[in-house]
Design a protein around this motif. Structure first.
Motif, PDB file in Angstrom:
ATOM      1  N   GLU A 181       0.832  -1.219   0.000  1.00  0.00           N
ATOM      2  CA  GLU A 181       0.000   0.000   0.000  1.00  0.00           C
ATOM      3  C   GLU A 181       0.859   1.258   0.000  1.00  0.00           C
ATOM      4  O   GLU A 181       0.549   2.244  -0.672  1.00  0.00           O
ATOM      5  N   LEU A 240       2.121   1.902  -3.407  1.00  0.00           N
ATOM      6  CA  LEU A 240       1.085   2.481  -4.280  1.00  0.00           C
ATOM      7  C   LEU A 240       0.901   3.974  -3.991  1.00  0.00           C
ATOM      8  O   LEU A 240       0.646   4.767  -4.891  1.00  0.00           O
ATOM      9  N   GLU A 243       3.441  -0.536 -12.548  1.00  0.00           N
ATOM     10  CA  GLU A 243       3.854  -1.755 -11.834  1.00  0.00           C
ATOM     11  C   GLU A 243       5.363  -1.971 -11.931  1.00  0.00           C
ATOM     12  O   GLU A 243       6.021  -2.347 -10.958  1.00  0.00           O
TER      13      GLU A 243
END
Ligand SMILES: Cc1cc2nc3c(=O)[nH]c(=O)nc-3n(C[C@H](O)[C@H](O)[C@H](O)COP(=O)(O)O)c2cc1C
Lengths: 459, 401
Positions: free
Chosen positions: A290, A293, A367
């Motif tokens: 997380e 991200l 990614e």
């Protein structure tokens, strides 16, 4: 008989202008209010850390001709905030990054000697050499220094500052009201430096400080940088926090010390390290994902790709495949004011490698960037992280770490509360400070003259 | 015959704006023998505790601000270089760092370090003072100095002595201009933390200052966001008339070394645009005028010479000093920067003697009325010069030029 356990050195980097700071988290506080610095410093001191560390950047970064606005922007003046932190801490070392290119030795030596007095011997100076004309546009002297000369000036700057730190031997002040003698010496602080970079003489006006000289750090990875550190630094702020790379760097740099008549203990190797803690390893891994991200939005991913490609990629979809064009060769002109772009010494090779990996694993731009850049150094439960840190130190991949939390100002709290006690239980980290000065914390002897050590460096 | 008693004739009341009071901190005090006095703590001049105690005393007296003297060379009686004397205080710590070190230990008083414009980078000075403003939560000010000293030139090695004073004042004015533009280079609300677009700042609210002058050019913006006060107050000593144009262009506070009310009026008239003109006085204060005189003589004897100063030297009682200050207020001054002859003695005499005396006359505050230095000085917080003017309330305005 087994080797005695190495003692770990820990420091905290105030999470500032870098791409790892998560400013959008609801727990993220101000990056500039003094309260944030107080909270952070007091946590580091509660955890018995060696020092607090501040980076420096003297011009706001630009990318593609515009001020870069996706990361934290804005930071305080190093000396001023460290002097103020000296008032709210008692033991914590106070390490500031100060450039040797856009400053003058007399002024910087005065500021560090003053900081050392005002903190009772806790000052450290991370000497960096940013050379770029881009930064120079904010200074009287402009971008006057050719890139090759930056360590020459740094060496002579540090050498000169050392002469100024040593200009008072410590016995000059009598302050005897009865005899009326304030000074024992009628001409204290006399110095004369005649060199290629500096030709200055006169009297230094700050008396010898508690540490004699501040602790000297070096940050920079080139061959010249490593040699500079081996000759003249007490510690390196390094970039390699993994076993293999760390051990290679450690062995290389410690191996250079003998040339300067120094022992391996006289230079501490402290890589930057990030961490994510969870109750369990699995929870920590989930949290780490997380955090990544949050650190790498789609927009950020494109910008990070541009650091390698050195060209405008704003037309690409972060959720799509990597560009099939090659990076533009030469000095990076798209990202200005960023030392890290030089990490990619062969951008074409990096781009090829990244494209192949993305294709093989079916990764989008975002990614791929998440996978390849700045993975957290330590992820896991407090026990896993404590073991991981200890293992790297005992394996001579480092002497300790400069931790860079991703949250301001509370990013260190959990580490202080959970990991530090485990390290203390293992007997590898102090429970109390042994002495008042940063040299005491780092186990460094009183400073020695730098000039002779520097002399053979150019040979 | 109509009589217009002047306020100094009726010390019970002093109509007029409240005075502003600042104290200039330097070594053990302004008399060269001050360090030899009881309680002078001369062996602690280079410790944080020494400065913290002085600032606490000044703050207990509700003073507007303290200034910290500084120089980039050893103190000397010889303008050309070190004087080789061993009987005077020598050595000092960086004034900005001292101010920063005491900032978290104080709450109300303004902190005004001295900075030499001649040898420093305006970019560094701007972010240092902005940061002092952050760590003091809005109490930073700047006293700008120029230096003609040849020994300081030798400490930097960038130019050759002698330096032309007129040139140096022009350079200092440019320096201050750059410092202020950098403070303004971030609009107050530049930090947006807009999660939706991923932007931490609104780059439209960050400004290149693009300063181009004959001596240096600076691009900007600052690396430090706009300080809490917007523009921390800038001050400078008007040691002679050559400095006045510099003050007029650059300073919020000019300190003038007038000797009498006539000189005060002349100085005030010469500085029409400067928001505050402060009188500069060296003071020796005691319960009886004769005691103060004797103390000054004793200090002079210890020093072996009569004390002289560019500013008027006052030796007497707090009440007599209050009379003088109010008389000079009549002549146009808005406040004073007092130089205590002996900090250990004369600073408490100011805070515990002069201040209550001025309060009795209704001429000084009884509590801090503002949390920022600008607030204490009655200066509004300015908008950034780069901020777009707010839209006029009536929507009929024509497009701005
Ligand atoms: C871990 C690390 C931290 C650094 N921190 C800073 C910094 O805060 N400010 C800065 O101007 N440069 C910083 N640098 C850049 C170096 O000072 C140096 O200019 C740059 O790495 C180029 O030198 P090199 O060729 O020896 O690597 C850092 C470098 C490293 C490896």
């Amino acid at each position: 008989m087994s080797k005695p356990l190495k003692q770990i050195h820990l420091a905290a980097h105030f999470p500032g202008v870098n791409s790892t700071t998560v400013w959008s988290d609801p727990a993220a506080g101000s990056q500039i209010d003094f309260d944030s610095f107080v909270h952070f410093a007091r946590t580091a001191e509660r955890a018995k850390f060696d020092f607090l560390f501040l980076a420096e950047g003297l011009r706001l970064r630009e990318q593609g001709g515009e001020i870069y606005d996706l990361d934290v922007v804005g930071r305080p003046d190093t000396f001023t905030v460290l002097a103020a932190l000296a008032a709210v801490t008692e033991h914590l070392g106070l390490a500031g990054t100060i450039n040797s290119t856009f400053n003058e030795p007399y002024e910087v030596a005065r500021q560090f000697a003053s900081l050392d007095h005002l903190s009772g011997g806790r000052a450290a100076w991370n000497v960096v050499t940013s050379w770029d004309a881009f930064t120079g546009e904010n200074f009287r002297r402009g971008g006057f220094l050719p890139r090759e000369e930056r360590y020459e000036r740094a060496r002579e700057f540090l050498d000169t500052a050392g002469e100024l730190f040593d200009a008072w031997d410590g016995g000059e002040i009598l302050a005897d009201p009865v005899s009326g003698e304030f000074l024992r010496d009628a001409s204290p602080g006399a110095f004369a430096h005649r060199g290629e970079q500096f030709d200055i003489s006169g009297h230094f006006n700050v008396l010898r400080s508690p540490q004699g000289r501040p602790v000297i750090f070096q940050a920079g990875d080139s061959d010249e940088g490593r040699e500079f550190a081996a000759a003249a630094a007490d510690a390196i702020f390094g970039r390699y926090g993994t076993l293999e790379e760390g051990r290679a760097f450690y062995a290389d740099v410690k191996g250079r010390l003998g040339r300067y008549g120094r022992t391996p203990d006289e230079l501490k190797i402290l890589p930057a390290a990030t961490f994510v803690l969870g109750d369990t390893d699995a929870e920590a891994r989930e949290l780490a994902r997380e955090v990544r991200l949050q650190q790498v939005s789609g927009a950020t991913a494109i910008k990070r790709l541009e650091h390698v490609w050195n060209r405008d990629l704003s037309g690409y979809d972060p959720d799509g495949p990597l560009p099939d064009i090659d990076p533009l060769p030469g000095e990076n002109t798209i990202a200005l004011g960023r030392a890290s772009v030089r990490m990619h010494r062969d951008p074409v090779a990096v781009a090829r490698e990244w494209r192949e990996r993305a294709a093989a694993e079916g990764l989008s731009i975002r990614e791929l960037v998440i996978e390849t850049t700045e993975r957290q150094s330590f992820v896991g439960s407090p026990l896993t992280v404590a073991q991981g840190i200890d293992a790297l130190v005992q394996a001579d991949a480092a002497d300790g770490f400069i931790l860079v939390p991703h949250l301001t100002p509370g990013g260190l709290d959990a580490f202080a509360d959970t990991v530090v006690p485990l390290l203390q239980e293992r007997g590898v980290f102090r429970r109390e400070y042994d002495g008042p000065t940063l040299r005491d914390h780092l186990g460094l002897a009183a400073p020695r003259a730098l000039a002779p050590a520097l002399a053979p460096a150019r040979g | 015959m109509p009589v217009h008693p002047s306020p100094s004739h009726s010390p019970g009341s002093a109509p007029g704006p409240a005075l502003h009071l600042a104290v200039a901190l330097d070594g053990a005090g302004w008399h060269p023998a001050a360090w030899r006095e009881p309680g002078a703590d001369a062996d602690r001049l280079f410790t944080a505790g020494y400065w913290a105690a002085l600032v606490a005393e000044a703050e207990a007296g509700l003073l507007d601000f303290v200034t910290f003297e500084d120089s980039l060379s050893l103190q000397s009686t010889d303008p050309a270089g070190p004087d080789g004397r061993t009987d005077l205080v020598r050595g000092r710590l960086d004034a900005v760092l001292v101010a920063a070190r005491v900032a978290p230990l104080s709450r109300h008083i303004g902190l005004v370090p001295s900075v030499v414009a001649t040898h420093t980078e305006p970019f560094h000075v701007s972010k240092a003072l902005a940061t002092l403003d952050y760590v003091s939560r809005g109490r930073a000010g700047l006293r700008i100095q120029i230096s003609e000293r040849p020994d300081e030139v030798g400490h930097f090695g960038r130019r050759t002595a002698p330096l032309d004073p007129a040139e140096l004042y022009g350079e200092a004015a440019d320096h201050v201009e750059v410092v202020r533009r950098l403070w303004d280079s971030w609009e107050d609300d530049a930090e947006i933390r807009d999660a939706a677009t991923g932007r931490f700042v609104d780059r439209a609210k960050l400004h290149y200052i693009d300063f181009e002058g004959p001596r240096f050019s600076v691009k900007g913006p600052s690396i430090t966001p706009r300080p809490p006060q917007g523009l921390p107050p800038v001050s400078a000593l008007a040691s002679d008339v050559a400095v006045y144009p510099f003050l007029a262009r650059s300073a919020d506070i000019g300190y003038v070394t007038a000797r009498d009310a006539g000189e005060v009026r002349a100085a005030v008239a010469a500085l029409p645009g400067t928001p505050h003109v402060f009188g500069e006085l060296t003071v020796f204060l005691d319960e009886q005028p004769a005691t103060a005189e004797r103390r000054l003589q004793r200090l002079d004897a210890a020093h072996g010479a009569a004390y002289t100063s560019d500013a008027r030297v006052f030796a007497g009682t707090a009440a007599d000093l209050a009379d003088l200050l109010l008389e000079w207020r009549e002549a146009g001054l808005t406040g004073f920067r007092l130089r205590p002859g002996v900090l250990a003695h004369d600073l408490p005499a100011i805070t515990r003697g002069l201040v209550p005396e001025l309060q009795r006359r209704g001429a000084f505050r009884r509590s801090y009325e503002a949390s920022s230095l600008r607030g204490l000085l009655g200066l509004a917080r300015p908008a950034s010069r780069y901020a777009a003017a707010p839209a006029a309330p009536a929507a009929t305005a024509s497009p701005a030029a």
